[in-house]
Write a protein that holds these residues in place. Structure first.
Motif, PDB file in Angstrom:
ATOM      1  N   VAL A 120       0.833  -1.203   0.000  1.00 53.76           N
ATOM      2  CA  VAL A 120       0.000   0.000   0.000  1.00 53.76           C
ATOM      3  C   VAL A 120       0.865   1.250   0.000  1.00 53.76           C
ATOM      4  N   ALA A 121       1.889   1.273   0.864  1.00 53.59           N
ATOM      5  CA  ALA A 121       2.804   2.414   0.896  1.00 53.59           C
ATOM      6  C   ALA A 121       3.516   2.583  -0.445  1.00 53.59           C
ATOM      7  N   THR A 122       3.876   1.475  -1.077  1.00 49.97           N
ATOM      8  CA  THR A 122       4.553   1.539  -2.370  1.00 49.97           C
ATOM      9  C   THR A 122       3.668   2.170  -3.429  1.00 49.97           C
ATOM     10  N   VAL A 123       2.398   1.773  -3.457  1.00 49.49           N
ATOM     11  CA  VAL A 123       1.469   2.346  -4.432  1.00 49.49           C
ATOM     12  C   VAL A 123       1.275   3.842  -4.182  1.00 49.49           C
ATOM     13  N   LEU A 124       1.161   4.235  -2.925  1.00 45.72           N
ATOM     14  CA  LEU A 124       1.016   5.658  -2.607  1.00 45.72           C
ATOM     15  C   LEU A 124       2.251   6.442  -3.040  1.00 45.72           C
ATOM     16  N   LEU A 125       3.432   5.863  -2.826  1.00 45.15           N
ATOM     17  CA  LEU A 125       4.663   6.541  -3.238  1.00 45.15           C
ATOM     18  C   LEU A 125       4.749   6.661  -4.761  1.00 45.15           C
ATOM     19  N   TRP A 126       4.434   5.589  -5.458  1.00 48.47           N
ATOM     20  CA  TRP A 126       4.446   5.630  -6.913  1.00 48.47           C
ATOM     21  C   TRP A 126       3.480   6.689  -7.429  1.00 48.47           C
ATOM     22  N   SER A 127       2.285   6.726  -6.867  1.00 55.80           N
ATOM     23  CA  SER A 127       1.274   7.688  -7.316  1.00 55.80           C
ATOM     24  C   SER A 127       1.744   9.117  -7.078  1.00 55.80           C
ATOM     25  N   ALA A 128       2.313   9.364  -5.897  1.00 49.60           N
ATOM     26  CA  ALA A 128       2.784  10.707  -5.574  1.00 49.60           C
ATOM     27  C   ALA A 128       3.906  11.136  -6.511  1.00 49.60           C
ATOM     28  N   VAL A 129       4.861  10.243  -6.753  1.00 55.31           N
ATOM     29  CA  VAL A 129       5.994  10.579  -7.633  1.00 55.31           C
ATOM     30  C   VAL A 129       5.507  10.871  -9.050  1.00 55.31           C
ATOM     31  N   LEU A 130       4.601  10.038  -9.559  1.00 56.52           N
ATOM     32  CA  LEU A 130       4.100  10.251 -10.915  1.00 56.52           C
ATOM     33  C   LEU A 130       3.380  11.584 -11.040  1.00 56.52           C
ATOM     34  N   LEU A 131       2.564  11.926 -10.048  1.00 55.56           N
ATOM     35  CA  LEU A 131       1.832  13.195 -10.103  1.00 55.56           C
ATOM     36  C   LEU A 131       2.778  14.385  -9.983  1.00 55.56           C
ATOM     37  N   ILE A 132       3.729  14.296  -9.071  1.00 51.39           N
ATOM     38  CA  ILE A 132       4.653  15.413  -8.858  1.00 51.39           C
ATOM     39  C   ILE A 132       5.536  15.656 -10.078  1.00 51.39           C
ATOM     40  N   VAL A 133       5.941  14.570 -10.741  1.00 49.81           N
ATOM     41  CA  VAL A 133       6.857  14.699 -11.872  1.00 49.81           C
ATOM     42  C   VAL A 133       6.105  14.946 -13.181  1.00 49.81           C
ATOM     43  N   LEU A 134       5.054  14.159 -13.432  1.00 46.05           N
ATOM     44  CA  LEU A 134       4.420  14.197 -14.750  1.00 46.05           C
ATOM     45  C   LEU A 134       3.469  15.368 -14.942  1.00 46.05           C
ATOM     46  N   ALA A 135       2.817  15.844 -13.906  1.00 49.34           N
ATOM     47  CA  ALA A 135       1.897  16.972 -14.098  1.00 49.34           C
ATOM     48  C   ALA A 135       2.646  18.213 -14.592  1.00 49.34           C
ATOM     49  N   PRO A 136       3.762  18.637 -13.955  1.00 45.96           N
ATOM     50  CA  PRO A 136       4.499  19.785 -14.501  1.00 45.96           C
ATOM     51  C   PRO A 136       5.078  19.516 -15.893  1.00 45.96           C
ATOM     52  N   LEU A 137       5.585  18.292 -16.120  1.00 40.54           N
ATOM     53  CA  LEU A 137       6.126  17.975 -17.437  1.00 40.54           C
ATOM     54  C   LEU A 137       5.043  18.026 -18.512  1.00 40.54           C
ATOM     55  N   SER A 138       3.843  17.563 -18.177  1.00 41.51           N
ATOM     56  CA  SER A 138       2.743  17.595 -19.138  1.00 41.51           C
ATOM     57  C   SER A 138       2.343  19.026 -19.460  1.00 41.51           C
ATOM     58  N   LEU A 139       2.285  19.869 -18.433  1.00 38.81           N
ATOM     59  CA  LEU A 139       1.945  21.272 -18.661  1.00 38.81           C
ATOM     60  C   LEU A 139       3.001  21.944 -19.541  1.00 38.81           C
ATOM     61  N   ARG A 140       4.264  21.645 -19.286  1.00 39.83           N
ATOM     62  CA  ARG A 140       5.330  22.222 -20.097  1.00 39.83           C
ATOM     63  C   ARG A 140       5.258  21.718 -21.533  1.00 39.83           C
ATOM     64  N   ALA A 141       5.006  20.418 -21.702  1.00 39.15           N
ATOM     65  CA  ALA A 141       4.909  19.863 -23.045  1.00 39.15           C
ATOM     66  C   ALA A 141       3.728  20.456 -23.802  1.00 39.15           C
ATOM     67  N   PHE A 142       2.615  20.689 -23.113  1.00 40.80           N
ATOM     68  CA  PHE A 142       1.456  21.286 -23.758  1.00 40.80           C
ATOM     69  C   PHE A 142       1.747  22.723 -24.186  1.00 40.80           C
ATOM     70  N   SER A 143       2.425  23.462 -23.324  1.00 37.75           N
ATOM     71  CA  SER A 143       2.724  24.864 -23.609  1.00 37.75           C
ATOM     72  C   SER A 143       3.706  25.002 -24.777  1.00 37.75           C
ATOM     73  N   ARG A 144       4.623  24.029 -24.906  1.00 37.10           N
ATOM     74  CA  ARG A 144       5.663  24.130 -25.920  1.00 37.10           C
ATOM     75  C   ARG A 144       5.317  23.393 -27.206  1.00 37.10           C
ATOM     76  N   ARG A 145       4.229  22.623 -27.202  1.00 38.16           N
ATOM     77  CA  ARG A 145       3.874  21.852 -28.398  1.00 38.16           C
ATOM     78  C   ARG A 145       3.604  22.791 -29.573  1.00 38.16           C
ATOM     79  N   GLY A 146       4.214  22.504 -30.652  1.00 42.03           N
ATOM     80  CA  GLY A 146       3.969  23.277 -31.868  1.00 42.03           C
ATOM     81  C   GLY A 146       4.891  24.462 -32.044  1.00 42.03           C
ATOM     82  N   ARG A 147       5.760  24.752 -31.053  1.00 43.86           N
ATOM     83  CA  ARG A 147       6.681  25.884 -31.212  1.00 43.86           C
ATOM     84  C   ARG A 147       7.790  25.553 -32.214  1.00 43.86           C
TER      85      ARG A 147
END
Length: 273
Positions: free
Chosen positions: A246-273
């Motif tokens: 359970v702790a492992t799943v919570l850690l994985w979820s937290a890491v993915l959200l912390i890392v991928l949400a900003p990266l996704s926003l950056r990729a969306f903002s820069r797409r097509g430049r």
């Protein structure tokens, strides 16, 4: 001189735009009933196929019914493969120019990925419900009561939501839908190299190490623990993720959200430049 929007206003703006885009995604799915039907049938077919075709040939550690051993693994597999749909929809919108149109509109930048991930979570609720009903019909059931059962389903949905951000990012950085389709083929080995379908006891040591550190295995073990299904391992006999799934799943979820949400926003903002 313009006045800066306060943080509360930006948050309401983002949520409002995100909810609008969630509605857009759900409407698009409703206009494509074939995708909904196939998405609902896939987990049902997997339950019947694995439960009855392979069930008689696999021994559950410590005894018990194989279908009860199997269901948490199928829940985990469907959770991890769900990101493929998000990847495909993001890549389609990007290749058709929809993302460019969104960027030209006065809307919150985070609203677009939020809409895709939110819609996927809504769809995921119905998929998990259909799968749970099928499992109940073939003999699976939770044994630890209402609260642990709800916790198990919430854990599955949390991981699904975190993984949907992986789908958003990959869909944005991929060049087209064809590349996304090729990348999607890599997810099957990841889900199969786990404890979802077979016990890891008979695997070679190196393969067992990979399986036990696989996040699919952690989600499967956490679900088995919370559902009270067979296949849980004794303390002190497995890798750390299997000792604390359970702790492992919570850690994985937290890491993915912390890392991928900003990266996704950056990729969306820069797409097509």
């Amino acid at each position: 001189m313009t006045t800066a929007t306060p943080p509360q206003g930006r948050l309401r703006w983002t949520l409002a735009d995100g909810l609008t885009l969630i509605g857009r995604e759900l409407t698009r799915l409703r206009q494509e009933p074939g995708q909904i039907i196939s998405a609902l049938l896939f987990p049902v077919i997997m339950v019947v196929l694995f439960g009855y075709v392979f069930g008689s040939a696999i021994q559950v550690p410590g005894g018990g019914d194989y279908r009860e051993f199997l269901m948490p693994g199928l829940f985990a597999m469907v959770t991890f493969t769900s990101m493929q749909g998000v990847m495909g929809r993001m890549a389609a919108d990007a290749s058709l120019g929809v993302m460019d149109r969104f960027r030209s509109m006065p809307m919150a930048r985070l609203a677009v990925p939020f809409g895709h991930t939110g819609a996927d979570s809504v769809v995921g609720v119905f998929l998990v419900a259909a799968m749970a009903v099928t499992g109940l019909l073939v003999g699976w059931q939770p044994h630890r009561g209402l609260v642990p059962t709800v916790e198990a389903f919430l854990l599955l949905m949390l991981m699904r939501y975190a993984l949907s951000w992986v789908g958003v990012y990959v869909g944005l950085v991929a060049k087209n839908e064809q590349m996304v389709a090729q990348l999607a083929m890599l997810f099957l080995p990841v889900t199969m190299l786990s404890n979802a379908f077979v016990p890891t006891d008979g695997m070679p040591a190196w393969l067992r190490f990979l399986a036990e550190w696989n996040p699919v295995s952690a989600l499967t073990a956490a679900s088995r623990d919370l559902f009270g299904n067979p296949g849980m391992v004794a303390s002190g006999q497995r890798a750390w993720p299997m000792e604390h799934p359970v702790a492992t799943v919570l850690l994985w979820s937290a890491v993915l959200l912390i890392v991928l949400a900003p990266l996704s926003l950056r990729a969306f903002s820069r797409r097509g430049r």
